[in-house]
Design a protein around this motif. Structure first.
Motif, PDB file in Angstrom:
ATOM      1  N   GLY A  14      83.577 -35.585   4.192  1.00  0.00           N
ATOM      2  CA  GLY A  14      83.826 -35.774   2.763  1.00  0.00           C
ATOM      3  C   GLY A  14      83.622 -37.211   2.332  1.00  0.00           C
ATOM      4  N   GLU A  15      84.104 -38.140   3.154  1.00  0.00           N
ATOM      5  CA  GLU A  15      83.932 -39.562   2.847  1.00  0.00           C
ATOM      6  C   GLU A  15      82.456 -39.935   2.804  1.00  0.00           C
ATOM      7  OE1 GLU A  15      86.191 -41.722   5.750  1.00  0.00           O
ATOM      8  OE2 GLU A  15      88.045 -40.695   5.190  1.00  0.00           O
ATOM      9  N   LYS A  16      81.684 -39.447   3.755  1.00  0.00           N
ATOM     10  CA  LYS A  16      80.250 -39.758   3.797  1.00  0.00           C
ATOM     11  C   LYS A  16      79.522 -39.170   2.592  1.00  0.00           C
ATOM     12  CE  LYS A  16      80.174 -42.056   7.602  1.00  0.00           C
ATOM     13  NZ  LYS A  16      80.038 -43.506   7.540  1.00  0.00           N
ATOM     14  N   ASN A  20      77.717 -41.620  -0.041  1.00  0.00           N
ATOM     15  CA  ASN A  20      76.273 -41.474  -0.296  1.00  0.00           C
ATOM     16  C   ASN A  20      75.997 -41.201  -1.771  1.00  0.00           C
ATOM     17  OD1 ASN A  20      75.461 -41.955   2.338  1.00  0.00           O
ATOM     18  ND2 ASN A  20      75.514 -39.799   2.908  1.00  0.00           N
ATOM     19  N   LEU A  21      76.786 -40.339  -2.384  1.00  0.00           N
ATOM     20  CA  LEU A  21      76.618 -40.026  -3.803  1.00  0.00           C
ATOM     21  C   LEU A  21      76.765 -41.291  -4.652  1.00  0.00           C
ATOM     22  CD1 LEU A  21      76.472 -38.004  -6.230  1.00  0.00           C
ATOM     23  CD2 LEU A  21      78.955 -37.900  -6.064  1.00  0.00           C
ATOM     24  N   LEU A  22      77.835 -42.043  -4.403  1.00  0.00           N
ATOM     25  CA  LEU A  22      78.087 -43.248  -5.197  1.00  0.00           C
ATOM     26  C   LEU A  22      77.013 -44.306  -4.968  1.00  0.00           C
ATOM     27  CD1 LEU A  22      81.954 -43.421  -4.747  1.00  0.00           C
ATOM     28  CD2 LEU A  22      80.691 -42.653  -6.774  1.00  0.00           C
ATOM     29  N   LEU A  25      73.993 -43.486  -6.868  1.00  0.00           N
ATOM     30  CA  LEU A  25      74.189 -43.745  -8.294  1.00  0.00           C
ATOM     31  C   LEU A  25      74.087 -45.238  -8.610  1.00  0.00           C
ATOM     32  CD1 LEU A  25      77.110 -41.285  -9.100  1.00  0.00           C
ATOM     33  CD2 LEU A  25      74.713 -41.073  -9.793  1.00  0.00           C
ATOM     34  N   GLY A  26      73.857 -46.046  -7.584  1.00  0.00           N
ATOM     35  CA  GLY A  26      73.678 -47.475  -7.780  1.00  0.00           C
ATOM     36  C   GLY A  26      74.947 -48.298  -7.709  1.00  0.00           C
ATOM     37  N   LEU A  27      76.041 -47.692  -7.252  1.00  0.00           N
ATOM     38  CA  LEU A  27      77.299 -48.428  -7.142  1.00  0.00           C
ATOM     39  C   LEU A  27      77.369 -49.145  -5.802  1.00  0.00           C
ATOM     40  CD1 LEU A  27      79.605 -45.669  -8.616  1.00  0.00           C
ATOM     41  CD2 LEU A  27      78.732 -47.687  -9.779  1.00  0.00           C
ATOM     42  N   ASN A  28      78.123 -50.226  -5.766  1.00  0.00           N
ATOM     43  CA  ASN A  28      78.305 -50.998  -4.541  1.00  0.00           C
ATOM     44  C   ASN A  28      79.449 -50.381  -3.731  1.00  0.00           C
ATOM     45  OD1 ASN A  28      78.482 -52.901  -2.535  1.00  0.00           O
ATOM     46  ND2 ASN A  28      79.326 -54.495  -3.841  1.00  0.00           N
ATOM     47  N   VAL A  29      79.132 -49.754  -2.599  1.00  0.00           N
ATOM     48  CA  VAL A  29      80.122 -49.088  -1.754  1.00  0.00           C
ATOM     49  C   VAL A  29      80.288 -49.891  -0.469  1.00  0.00           C
ATOM     50  CG1 VAL A  29      80.690 -46.988  -0.475  1.00  0.00           C
ATOM     51  CG2 VAL A  29      79.543 -46.826  -2.689  1.00  0.00           C
ATOM     52  N   GLN A  30      81.535 -50.296  -0.196  1.00  0.00           N
ATOM     53  CA  GLN A  30      81.860 -50.991   1.043  1.00  0.00           C
ATOM     54  C   GLN A  30      82.858 -50.131   1.798  1.00  0.00           C
ATOM     55  OE1 GLN A  30      83.217 -54.631  -0.958  1.00  0.00           O
ATOM     56  NE2 GLN A  30      81.703 -55.713   0.268  1.00  0.00           N
ATOM     57  N   GLU A  31      82.405 -49.525   2.896  1.00  0.00           N
ATOM     58  CA  GLU A  31      83.282 -48.657   3.676  1.00  0.00           C
ATOM     59  C   GLU A  31      84.283 -49.494   4.463  1.00  0.00           C
ATOM     60  OE1 GLU A  31      81.547 -45.201   5.567  1.00  0.00           O
ATOM     61  OE2 GLU A  31      79.678 -45.632   4.528  1.00  0.00           O
ATOM     62  N   GLU A  39      95.252 -47.486   2.884  1.00  0.00           N
ATOM     63  CA  GLU A  39      95.135 -47.830   1.467  1.00  0.00           C
ATOM     64  C   GLU A  39      93.861 -47.320   0.828  1.00  0.00           C
ATOM     65  OE1 GLU A  39      95.787 -51.853   0.386  1.00  0.00           O
ATOM     66  OE2 GLU A  39      97.438 -52.106   1.792  1.00  0.00           O
ATOM     67  N   LYS A  40      92.784 -47.230   1.624  1.00  0.00           N
ATOM     68  CA  LYS A  40      91.504 -46.849   1.037  1.00  0.00           C
ATOM     69  C   LYS A  40      90.554 -46.367   2.117  1.00  0.00           C
ATOM     70  CE  LYS A  40      89.728 -51.523   1.572  1.00  0.00           C
ATOM     71  NZ  LYS A  40      90.671 -51.789   2.624  1.00  0.00           N
ATOM     72  N   ASP A  41      89.568 -45.567   1.691  1.00  0.00           N
ATOM     73  CA  ASP A  41      88.464 -45.199   2.569  1.00  0.00           C
ATOM     74  C   ASP A  41      87.322 -46.176   2.379  1.00  0.00           C
ATOM     75  OD1 ASP A  41      89.667 -42.956   3.782  1.00  0.00           O
ATOM     76  OD2 ASP A  41      89.207 -41.748   2.020  1.00  0.00           O
ATOM     77  N   PHE A  42      87.156 -46.636   1.124  1.00  0.00           N
ATOM     78  CA  PHE A  42      86.147 -47.636   0.819  1.00  0.00           C
ATOM     79  C   PHE A  42      86.420 -48.270  -0.537  1.00  0.00           C
ATOM     80  CE2 PHE A  42      84.231 -43.338   0.635  1.00  0.00           C
ATOM     81  CZ  PHE A  42      84.091 -43.153  -0.729  1.00  0.00           C
ATOM     82  N   LEU A  43      85.688 -49.322  -0.805  1.00  0.00           N
ATOM     83  CA  LEU A  43      85.733 -49.978  -2.107  1.00  0.00           C
ATOM     84  C   LEU A  43      84.468 -49.606  -2.858  1.00  0.00           C
ATOM     85  CD1 LEU A  43      86.835 -53.597  -1.090  1.00  0.00           C
ATOM     86  CD2 LEU A  43      88.265 -51.834  -2.131  1.00  0.00           C
ATOM     87  N   VAL A  44      84.615 -49.302  -4.139  1.00  0.00           N
ATOM     88  CA  VAL A  44      83.473 -49.019  -5.000  1.00  0.00           C
ATOM     89  C   VAL A  44      83.535 -50.012  -6.148  1.00  0.00           C
ATOM     90  CG1 VAL A  44      82.323 -47.320  -6.459  1.00  0.00           C
ATOM     91  CG2 VAL A  44      83.499 -46.579  -4.385  1.00  0.00           C
TER      92      VAL A  44
END
Length: 67
Positions: A14-16, A20-22, A25-31, A39-44
């Motif tokens: 689910g996280e992957k 990948n979707l985000l 969409l051009g968002l900055n994803v930091q796993e 606290e988090k799975d990643f930062l968007v």
């Protein structure tokens, strides 16, 4: 495979999917590097994101996958 392993695989999948979707969409994803980060799975774009794919729930601005 036991139940805990299945839950772990489902959660990581689910996280992957969402990461990948985000990213597409051009968002900055930091796993998160820490596998046990509670606290988090990643930062968007600098915002904390926690993905839940196992537990059914209804929340505003959220969705879940059923297995």
């Amino acid at each position: 495979m036991n139940r805990n392993q299945a839950i772990e695989i489902l959660g990581r999948t689910g996280e992957k999917i969402i990461a990948n979707l985000l990213t597409n969409l051009g968002l900055n994803v930091q796993e998160s590097i820490n596998h046990f980060d509670s606290e988090k799975d990643f930062l968007v774009d600098g915002k904390k994101v926690e993905v839940k794919t196992e537990q059914p729930y209804v929340m505003k601005n959220a969705f879940s996958f059923r297995r």
